[in-house]
Design a protein around this motif. Structure first.
Motif, PDB file in Angstrom:
ATOM      1  N   ALA A 154       8.416 -16.928 -33.676  1.00 34.05           N
ATOM      2  CA  ALA A 154       7.408 -17.870 -34.372  1.00 34.05           C
ATOM      3  C   ALA A 154       6.885 -18.933 -33.496  1.00 34.05           C
ATOM      4  N   ILE A 155       7.964 -19.652 -32.996  1.00 33.82           N
ATOM      5  CA  ILE A 155       7.619 -20.842 -32.180  1.00 33.82           C
ATOM      6  C   ILE A 155       6.951 -20.326 -30.949  1.00 33.82           C
ATOM      7  N   MET A 156       7.427 -19.305 -30.268  1.00 38.62           N
ATOM      8  CA  MET A 156       6.561 -18.832 -29.072  1.00 38.62           C
ATOM      9  C   MET A 156       5.159 -18.479 -29.448  1.00 38.62           C
TER      10      MET A 156
ATOM     11  N   ILE B 174      11.820 -24.947 -25.562  1.00 35.79           N
ATOM     12  CA  ILE B 174      10.831 -23.954 -25.411  1.00 35.79           C
ATOM     13  C   ILE B 174       9.488 -24.232 -25.376  1.00 35.79           C
ATOM     14  N   ILE B 175       9.159 -25.313 -26.271  1.00 36.37           N
ATOM     15  CA  ILE B 175       7.772 -26.021 -26.133  1.00 36.37           C
ATOM     16  C   ILE B 175       7.916 -27.289 -26.964  1.00 36.37           C
ATOM     17  N   HIS B 176       6.905 -27.987 -26.647  1.00 35.11           N
ATOM     18  CA  HIS B 176       7.105 -29.536 -27.182  1.00 35.11           C
ATOM     19  C   HIS B 176       5.966 -29.244 -28.615  1.00 35.11           C
ATOM     20  N   LEU B 177       6.613 -29.091 -29.691  1.00 33.43           N
ATOM     21  CA  LEU B 177       5.838 -28.898 -31.059  1.00 33.43           C
ATOM     22  C   LEU B 177       5.203 -30.145 -31.469  1.00 33.43           C
ATOM     23  N   ASP B 178       3.897 -29.935 -32.031  1.00 35.23           N
ATOM     24  CA  ASP B 178       3.327 -31.058 -32.877  1.00 35.23           C
ATOM     25  C   ASP B 178       3.497 -30.710 -34.480  1.00 35.23           C
ATOM     26  N   PRO B 179       3.364 -31.465 -35.521  1.00 38.09           N
ATOM     27  CA  PRO B 179       3.690 -31.164 -36.961  1.00 38.09           C
ATOM     28  C   PRO B 179       2.897 -29.864 -37.178  1.00 38.09           C
TER      29      PRO B 179
END
Length: 338
Positions: A290-292, A251-256
């Motif tokens: 929430a990630i989006m 979906i997306i590359h997340l950072d901390p």
């Protein structure tokens, strides 16, 4: 051995199989962001998720009551046990299909769709029972629509707030700090998953006990808490890497900081729904939304909306697909018995 007792045991065993698939299918809900940001190693994250599911199940009585009493109304007897069995099989099959394709569909809605489909088939065949449409609209459909919207908007706002509060910090130092913070947010997410998903299986077990004539009310025996919690914890620890890759990376590359914001947002929504309203919302829908929302703070194009669209398609299909599978299972079982 009493036939009704045998039937009840078969349904409970089937419920535990569903519970296990729920654990490995939805393990991603609790740990995908922590693993993708390298805040936790996969094994540590899975162990934490398993413990969180175990503990959270003891706080899910309201959700269990909704699933056990508020979705379908069935009389006591072997026909009702067949309905519950068919509903569970519909949910299990759909769980496995979506797991195979790496789609984070909702185990909760698979279960509810399965129950509804099997009950409709039974009613059509002359069995005395009913679907409680009012309860489904109030406790399933409305929360199904609202919870992802809240997750999306709240995730966006929480991330904006974090970006403003820590705007003067160096990125390296910030990432290190939020990796530690993600330990707490991942644990909170795991607890929320137990409150929701373990509780739904507890509700089904109690429904089986009532229609099987093994108890007269919808109270949850202590052994049901322990059995359900241990099985979902075992399923969680077995992992669900296909779905984890979708939520954590595709979906997306997340950072901390983003991972922390997404997990904190989703767990808050799960707690309010479970403790405040007893609404069986989807942990999958909530964390994905929430990630989006968090990802959209970077820029809208940072979110892979094509992948998100596939996930939304799975959401829309889950209730009717599980219902159709359960309907077919019930009809086959009915014809075989006849």
């Amino acid at each position: 051995m009493d036939t009704a007792l045998v039937g009840t045991i078969v349904v409970i065993v089937t419920a535990m199989i569903f519970n296990y698939t729920n654990g490995f299918h939805d393990a991603a809900n609790a740990i995908a962001t922590s693993v993708s940001t390298r805040a936790l190693t996969p094994r540590v994250a899975l162990a934490m998720a398993a413990v969180g599911n175990l503990v959270g199940s003891f706080f899910g009585a309201k959700v269990a009551k909704t699933v056990g009493e508020g979705i379908v109304k069935l009389p006591s007897g072997s026909q009702s046990l067949v309905i519950v069995f068919a509903g569970l099989l519909g949910a299990i099959v759909w769980n496995l299909i979506t797991w195979y394709y790496g789609l984070p569909a909702s185990s909760s809605h698979s279960l509810i769709g399965g129950l509804v489909g099997a009950t409709l088939a039974a009613v059509a065949m002359g069995v005395n029972g009913s679907v409680q449409w009012g309860g489904i609209v109030d406790k399933v459909v409305v929360p199904m629509v609202i919870s992802p919207v809240i997750g999306l908007v709240l995730g966006y706002l929480v991330m904006i707030a974090l970006m403003w509060l820590f705007r003067r910090y160096a990125p390296g130092k910030l990432n290190r700090g939020f990796r530690y913070a993600q330990t707490a947010s991942a644990a909170a997410m795991s607890l929320g998953h137990g409150m929701q998903d373990a509780a739904k299986t507890m509700g089904i077990v109690v429904l089986a006990l009532v229609v099987g004539g093994q108890q007269s009310d919808y109270s949850i025996p202590l052994w049901v808490y322990f059995l359900t919690a241990i099985v979902i914890a075992a399923g969680t620890f077995s992992g669900g890497w296909r779905v984890i890759r979708t939520l954590g990376r595709r979906i997306i590359h997340l950072d901390p900081p983003q991972g922390f914001a997404a997990e904190t947002t989703a767990s808050a929504v799960l707690y309010v729904a479970a403790i405040g309203f007893g609404a069986p919302i989807s942990t999958t829908h909530t964390i994905t939304a929430a990630i989006m929302g968090v990802g959209a703070t970077k820029r809208l194009s940072a979110v892979r909306w094509g992948v998100a669209g596939n996930i939304v398609t799975a959401w829309v299909l889950t209730l009717p697909a599980a219902a159709i599978i359960a309907l077919v299972v019930y009809l086959v079982a009915h014809l075989a018995a006849g």
